[in-house]
Design a protein around this motif. Structure first.
Motif, PDB file in Angstrom:
ATOM      1  N   GLU A 322      -5.234 -23.457 -22.213  1.00 14.20           N
ATOM      2  CA  GLU A 322      -5.468 -22.282 -22.337  1.00 14.20           C
ATOM      3  C   GLU A 322      -4.282 -21.457 -21.242  1.00 14.20           C
ATOM      4  N   ALA A 326      -1.335 -18.909 -21.884  1.00 14.17           N
ATOM      5  CA  ALA A 326      -0.992 -17.707 -21.236  1.00 14.17           C
ATOM      6  C   ALA A 326       0.330 -17.340 -20.818  1.00 14.17           C
ATOM      7  N   ARG A 346      -4.855 -10.970 -21.194  1.00 14.59           N
ATOM      8  CA  ARG A 346      -4.799 -12.223 -21.393  1.00 14.59           C
ATOM      9  C   ARG A 346      -5.319 -13.053 -22.953  1.00 14.59           C
ATOM     10  N   VAL A 350      -2.848 -15.167 -25.456  1.00 15.61           N
ATOM     11  CA  VAL A 350      -3.200 -16.460 -25.730  1.00 15.61           C
ATOM     12  C   VAL A 350      -3.490 -16.457 -27.372  1.00 15.61           C
TER      13      VAL A 350
END
Length: 371
Positions: A322, A326, A346, A350
């Protein structure tokens, strides 16, 4: 603990360290030295603090401090870093895997090497070669003898005015050394005023910082020839040919993607469907530029490591995966957007990045000569 060799557990490598600093920041440098957890750690202060701004003077002292200890390796840190919990043990593991190589423990999120670092996270590899036109020196570990040799090299008066990271890369190339970056990074760069004029580069954070202990995988990523890259200072996406890396050979990514089977109209339609509301946060043309970059990333990943992209959506609960997803957008656009505002979105960042990777993996066909 180092990995077993021939069935016998080898002792962990011994490491000394120095934190390079300016006298005005000596106190924070001392705190970092203490937090390394390495008993043979000191502070290397600029011997001419009133001289022209340069990192070379304190770097000479810091790398030369390897002579003070009879260790296997010597680590040099800058005074604006944050270290992962359990840093000393993580460092020992990394150096045991790469005992003869220069190893950086940090690479910033908008660099060429950051592209490889994300691919390493996705493919489960623990190190990547440096493909920047400089050596990342925010946190650099070297075999002790090489560190001392580097300190002597940096005494050359012909290096006056050369940025420290470029001087270090010149040294490595002249000696046939291949610098590596450990993935994930156990060091983060703090956003503090630069003493050498780097404030105009925007926030330079880690591409994949792991704040706590993680299991570092072995191996070194073997990059393909083609490297999609969004030039953070210009906001333009290009394809870099790592076998012929000169500016004249960089190709505009929109034209490359057309050659890989998707038109600009196709890309625009896909972006409209998958930007996830980021059009109000990232202005055009930068949103298109970062979309093209991530689509090309997905195409390369699928061509070189088939199935990697398809598995990413099921791995989003992994903080490293993740986190790597990001950092592409803010790293590439850090001089054009407010990265703190972007951080508020965020999850959208993503999702858009992952959607672009999936689109590239599913719609592009990379010619074999690019790999």
């Amino acid at each position: 603990m180092a990995s077993p060799r021939n069935g016998v557990s080898a002792p962990p490598p011994s490491v000394s360290a120095a934190v390079m600093t300016h006298p005005d920041r000596a106190e924070q440098a001392a705190l970092i030295a203490e937090r390394t957890g390495l008993p043979r750690t000191g502070v290397a202060s600029d011997p001419e603090p009133d001289g022209p701004p340069t990192a070379l003077r304190s770097a000479r002292v810091a790398f030369g401090a390897a002579a003070l200890h009879h260790t296997d390796h010597h680590l040099v840190l800058q005074d604006d870093v944050r270290l992962a919990h359990g840093f000393a043990a993580t460092l020992e593991t990394i150096l045991a895997d790469h005992p003869g190589s220069p190893v950086s423990l940090f690479v910033e999120w908008g660099s060429r090497t950051a592209v490889l670092a994300r691919w390493a996270v996705f493919t489960g590899v623990g190190a990547v070669p440096v493909v920047n036109p400089y050596a990342p020196i925010v946190a650099l570990a070297l075999p002790r003898e090489i560190s001392m040799e580097l300190a002597r090299f940096l005494e050359d008066t012909e290096l006056s005015g050369v940025p420290g990271d470029r001087a270090v890369l010149r040294f490595m190339r002249e000696r046939g050394l291949t610098p590596l970056v450990a993935v994930p990074n156990p060091v983060e760069h703090q956003d503090r005023p630069s003493l050498v004029g780097n404030d105009g580069q925007g926030p330079r954070r880690s591409v994949c910082f792991a704040p706590g202990p993680v299991r570092h995988h072995g191996g070194i990523l073997e990059p393909p020839r083609a490297l999609p890259f969004l030039r953070w200072n210009l906001g333009t996406p290009v394809l870099v040919d790592l076998d012929h890396d000169v500016p004249q050979a960089h190709r505009p990514l929109a034209a490359v993607l057309t050659g890989w089977g998707v038109s600009e109209e196709d890309l625009a339609t896909a972006l409209k469907a998958h930007h996830g509301g980021l059009s109000g946060v990232v202005p055009e043309p930068y949103l298109t530029s970062v979309w093209h970059t991530a689509v090309a990333d997905g195409a390369i990943l699928e061509a070189r490591w088939p199935g990697t992209v398809a598995a990413l959506r099921t791995r989003l609960t992994d903080p490293l995966v993740e986190g790597a997803l990001a950092t592409l957008v803010p790293g590439a656009l850090r001089t054009f957007v407010d990265v703190d505002r972007l951080a508020e979105h965020r999850a959208r960042v993503v999702e858009m990045t992952l959607s672009a990777l999936e689109y590239g993996a599913g719609h592009c066909r990379v010619p074999g000569e690019e790999l």
